[in-house]
Write a protein that holds these residues in place. Structure first.
Motif, PDB file in Angstrom:
ATOM      1  N   PRO A  69      82.329  78.071 -29.656  1.00  0.00           N
ATOM      2  CA  PRO A  69      82.184  78.391 -31.082  1.00  0.00           C
ATOM      3  C   PRO A  69      83.351  77.894 -31.922  1.00  0.00           C
ATOM      4  O   PRO A  69      83.171  77.545 -33.090  1.00  0.00           O
ATOM      5  CB  PRO A  69      82.085  79.924 -31.093  1.00  0.00           C
ATOM      6  N   ASN A  70      84.552  77.862 -31.353  1.00  0.00           N
ATOM      7  CA  ASN A  70      85.704  77.380 -32.110  1.00  0.00           C
ATOM      8  C   ASN A  70      85.579  75.895 -32.436  1.00  0.00           C
ATOM      9  O   ASN A  70      85.922  75.455 -33.536  1.00  0.00           O
ATOM     10  CB  ASN A  70      86.992  77.637 -31.324  1.00  0.00           C
ATOM     11  N   VAL A  71      85.092  75.139 -31.469  1.00  0.00           N
ATOM     12  CA  VAL A  71      84.875  73.704 -31.706  1.00  0.00           C
ATOM     13  C   VAL A  71      83.818  73.498 -32.783  1.00  0.00           C
ATOM     14  O   VAL A  71      83.986  72.679 -33.699  1.00  0.00           O
ATOM     15  CB  VAL A  71      84.449  73.005 -30.398  1.00  0.00           C
ATOM     16  N   VAL A  72      82.738  74.250 -32.700  1.00  0.00           N
ATOM     17  CA  VAL A  72      81.661  74.121 -33.688  1.00  0.00           C
ATOM     18  C   VAL A  72      82.158  74.472 -35.084  1.00  0.00           C
ATOM     19  O   VAL A  72      81.873  73.757 -36.060  1.00  0.00           O
ATOM     20  CB  VAL A  72      80.471  75.023 -33.294  1.00  0.00           C
ATOM     21  N   GLY A  86      83.233  67.028 -27.757  1.00  0.00           N
ATOM     22  CA  GLY A  86      84.615  66.659 -27.478  1.00  0.00           C
ATOM     23  C   GLY A  86      84.981  65.390 -28.215  1.00  0.00           C
ATOM     24  O   GLY A  86      84.358  65.027 -29.225  1.00  0.00           O
ATOM     25  N   LYS A  87      85.995  64.681 -27.714  1.00  0.00           N
ATOM     26  CA  LYS A  87      86.451  63.468 -28.395  1.00  0.00           C
ATOM     27  C   LYS A  87      85.340  62.443 -28.517  1.00  0.00           C
ATOM     28  O   LYS A  87      85.132  61.842 -29.571  1.00  0.00           O
ATOM     29  CB  LYS A  87      87.641  62.872 -27.637  1.00  0.00           C
ATOM     30  N   LEU A  88      84.604  62.209 -27.413  1.00  0.00           N
ATOM     31  CA  LEU A  88      83.544  61.203 -27.437  1.00  0.00           C
ATOM     32  C   LEU A  88      82.368  61.655 -28.295  1.00  0.00           C
ATOM     33  O   LEU A  88      81.888  60.898 -29.147  1.00  0.00           O
ATOM     34  CB  LEU A  88      83.083  60.891 -26.018  1.00  0.00           C
ATOM     35  N   GLY A  89      81.888  62.867 -28.089  1.00  0.00           N
ATOM     36  CA  GLY A  89      80.720  63.330 -28.822  1.00  0.00           C
ATOM     37  C   GLY A  89      80.940  63.380 -30.318  1.00  0.00           C
ATOM     38  O   GLY A  89      80.090  62.932 -31.106  1.00  0.00           O
ATOM     39  N   SER A  90      82.079  63.909 -30.748  1.00  0.00           N
ATOM     40  CA  SER A  90      82.341  64.020 -32.187  1.00  0.00           C
ATOM     41  C   SER A  90      82.575  62.655 -32.825  1.00  0.00           C
ATOM     42  O   SER A  90      82.119  62.391 -33.942  1.00  0.00           O
ATOM     43  CB  SER A  90      83.547  64.936 -32.439  1.00  0.00           C
ATOM     44  N   ARG A  91      83.260  61.763 -32.093  1.00  0.00           N
ATOM     45  CA  ARG A  91      83.490  60.414 -32.623  1.00  0.00           C
ATOM     46  C   ARG A  91      82.171  59.654 -32.741  1.00  0.00           C
ATOM     47  O   ARG A  91      81.917  58.963 -33.728  1.00  0.00           O
ATOM     48  CB  ARG A  91      84.453  59.674 -31.699  1.00  0.00           C
ATOM     49  N   LEU A  92      81.351  59.788 -31.745  1.00  0.00           N
ATOM     50  CA  LEU A  92      80.048  59.129 -31.762  1.00  0.00           C
ATOM     51  C   LEU A  92      79.190  59.648 -32.914  1.00  0.00           C
ATOM     52  O   LEU A  92      78.485  58.871 -33.582  1.00  0.00           O
ATOM     53  CB  LEU A  92      79.353  59.359 -30.426  1.00  0.00           C
ATOM     54  N   HIS A 144      84.373  69.656 -41.515  1.00  0.00           N
ATOM     55  CA  HIS A 144      84.672  68.318 -42.027  1.00  0.00           C
ATOM     56  C   HIS A 144      83.678  67.237 -41.619  1.00  0.00           C
ATOM     57  O   HIS A 144      83.880  66.065 -41.936  1.00  0.00           O
ATOM     58  CB  HIS A 144      86.078  67.882 -41.596  1.00  0.00           C
ATOM     59  N   MET A 145      82.593  67.594 -40.925  1.00  0.00           N
ATOM     60  CA  MET A 145      81.613  66.595 -40.533  1.00  0.00           C
ATOM     61  C   MET A 145      80.291  66.826 -41.249  1.00  0.00           C
ATOM     62  O   MET A 145      79.817  67.960 -41.364  1.00  0.00           O
ATOM     63  CB  MET A 145      81.396  66.607 -39.011  1.00  0.00           C
TER      64      MET A 145
END
Length: 468
Positions: free
Chosen positions: A33-36, A9-15, A42-43
């Protein structure tokens, strides 16, 4: 260094972004799966779909070889169990996000029984930052360092024509201060003496506490505000509850406006001495009935950034001295200074800062993300053996995006200059563009490996002592 983050989520991806910049090899896991798929585009980290509470899945990913596992899903129980499984499988360090107020009353027991090395609560941290700002006697949102001896001020120039179209070196008030950065439209500028300030700039000024106060006084910036004795909180969620408790404990008469009846019942039981009103906090008739103009502070902490910002702006229309909005969206970072609110607080950045501070070890006293995460301000204790000890700053060949702002030597604060020398035991306040963080770490912070192993040894020692 190897790290697994479960919950993108916001925290995990930002971290993951910041730890990747800190030279960690990251595996980022989410069960959506959509988030992944979106993050994979882009990461520059390994992204996987999976269930972090499935011990077979963790074994397949060789979690036992990880230096750190961080569980940041929205489920407290799942986060705790993932940390427990990871530690049992050999992972060195575990960090869990836990938000439930009841669980956090038993923090020590949970850490001991579930082998969680560090628990982070974004809601509580956010409330603490807001309360600290509200209870100060300044209108502007600042950062404190070196036990309050050093302060950083962010100031938008739109209302201060006396500073516009002037070179920094011509403004006497800056002689004992350091302007570390200028936010100009979508660009972060590292200024020098000949830099000319422009109308829509936001400047970031670092200096001794007394020199910051003199600067504000010289330009009649009205930094002193009346004490906050009466506060209105829009949103009775977790942040609102923690904030109300902090303010009430400080003697502030606190009103909470919340629309959900079930949440109101919870607040009535857990937040004593608060005035709790059921209603739509965006209804100006309601706010006028409650005499919003008579409050010293308004804080929007609902789950909707737009609502928080809009109502914080409206509060300023009623001349509320301090108006604060909680915002989590990173795409607001570049424009947030344009809004007429006194402070915009980002829980994600606050949480990332705390985790990075923990991972970087005991020499990092504090770490704040700013400019939407594009810059960091760190307070570091210089220890014997660090490569810069005894050297002139001018001889360190620091990149332009790394600024040693102040040095605190034996309690005395000085603005760093090229001839300045850092000694063991000094506290250093650094301003660093995030893109230069890797070079900064090589010079000013011991290697991640020694830090994490130090933390692991410290946590293990604490647990062993507790069982004796």
């Amino acid at each position: 260094m190897k790290a697994m983050i479960i919950g993108a989520g916001k925290l995990g991806s930002r971290l993951a972004e910041f730890m990747n910049a800190d030279d960690y090899d990251i595996i980022l896991v989410d069960n959506n799966p959509n988030v992944v798929d979106r993050l994979n585009e882009h990461m520059d980290v390994i992204t996987l779909q999976g269930n972090g509470t499935d011990i077979n899945f963790l074994q397949e990913l060789e979690v036992g070889t990880m230096d750190v596992l961080i569980a940041t899903t929205g489920n407290d129980e799942a986060n705790a169990m993932m940390c427990y499984f990871a530690k049992k499988l050999g992972c060195k360090l575990t960090i869990a996000r836990m938000r439930d107020m009841e669980y956090l009353k038993q923090r020590d027991f949970l850490q001991e029984s579930l082998s969680v090395d560090y628990i982070i609560n974004p809601d509580q941290l956010t409330a603490e930052v807001i309360a600290k700002y509200l209870l100060r006697d300044v209108v502007f949102f600042t950062g404190d360092f070196a036990e309050g001896k050093v302060k950083m001020l962010d100031l938008h120039l739109r209302d201060h024509p006396e500073l516009i179209d002037r070179q920094l070196m011509d403004i006497k008030a800056f002689r004992d201060l350091l302007v570390v950065a200028i936010q100009r439209e979508n660009e972060t500028i590292i200024p020098y003496g000949a830099t000319v300030l422009q109308e829509d700039d936001t400047i970031y000024v670092l200096g001794k506490d007394q020199d910051i106060k003199l600067f504000l006084s010289e330009f009649a910036l009205s930094n002193i505000s009346k004490p906050v004795k009466k506060a209105m909180i829009l949103g009775g969620g977790k942040v609102g509850a923690y904030l109300a408790l902090a303010l009430i404990n400080a003697g502030v008469a606190t009103t909470i406006i919340e629309i959900d009846y079930e949440r109101i019942k919870f607040l009535a039981e857990h937040v004593e001495h608060a005035l709790i009103i059921q209603g739509d906090g965006t209804d100006m008739n309601l706010l006028e009935e409650e005499d919003i103009a008579g409050y010293d502070a308004f804080i929007g902490v609902t789950g909707m950034d737009e609502q928080n910002l809009l109502m914080a702006i409206m509060a300023k229309q009623y001349d509320v001295p301090k108006s604060v909005a909680k915002t989590s969206r990173q795409n607001y970072a570049r424009i947030i200074d344009k809004f007429p609110v006194d402070a915009a607080i980002n829980p994600v950045n606050i949480s990332v800062s705390q985790i990075l501070k923990y991972l970087r070890g005991g020499t990092v006293v504090s770490l704040n993300l700013m400019l939407g995460g594009n810059a960091q301000v760190l307070e570091i204790i210089a220890t014997p053996g660090m490569p810069f000890i005894g050297k002139r700053l001018a001889d360190l060949n620091l990149d332009k995006g790394i600024i040693v702002g102040t040095i605190v030597h034996e309690g005395v604060v000085s603005i760093a200059k090229g001839q300045s020398i850092i000694r063991a035991g000094d506290k250093i306040i650094l301003f660093v563009l995030s893109e230069q963080a890797e070079q900064m770490k090589k010079i000013f912070i011991p290697s991640n490996r020694s830090v994490v192993h130090e933390l692991w040894d410290r946590a293990k020692s604490i647990r062993q002592s507790a069982t004796r």
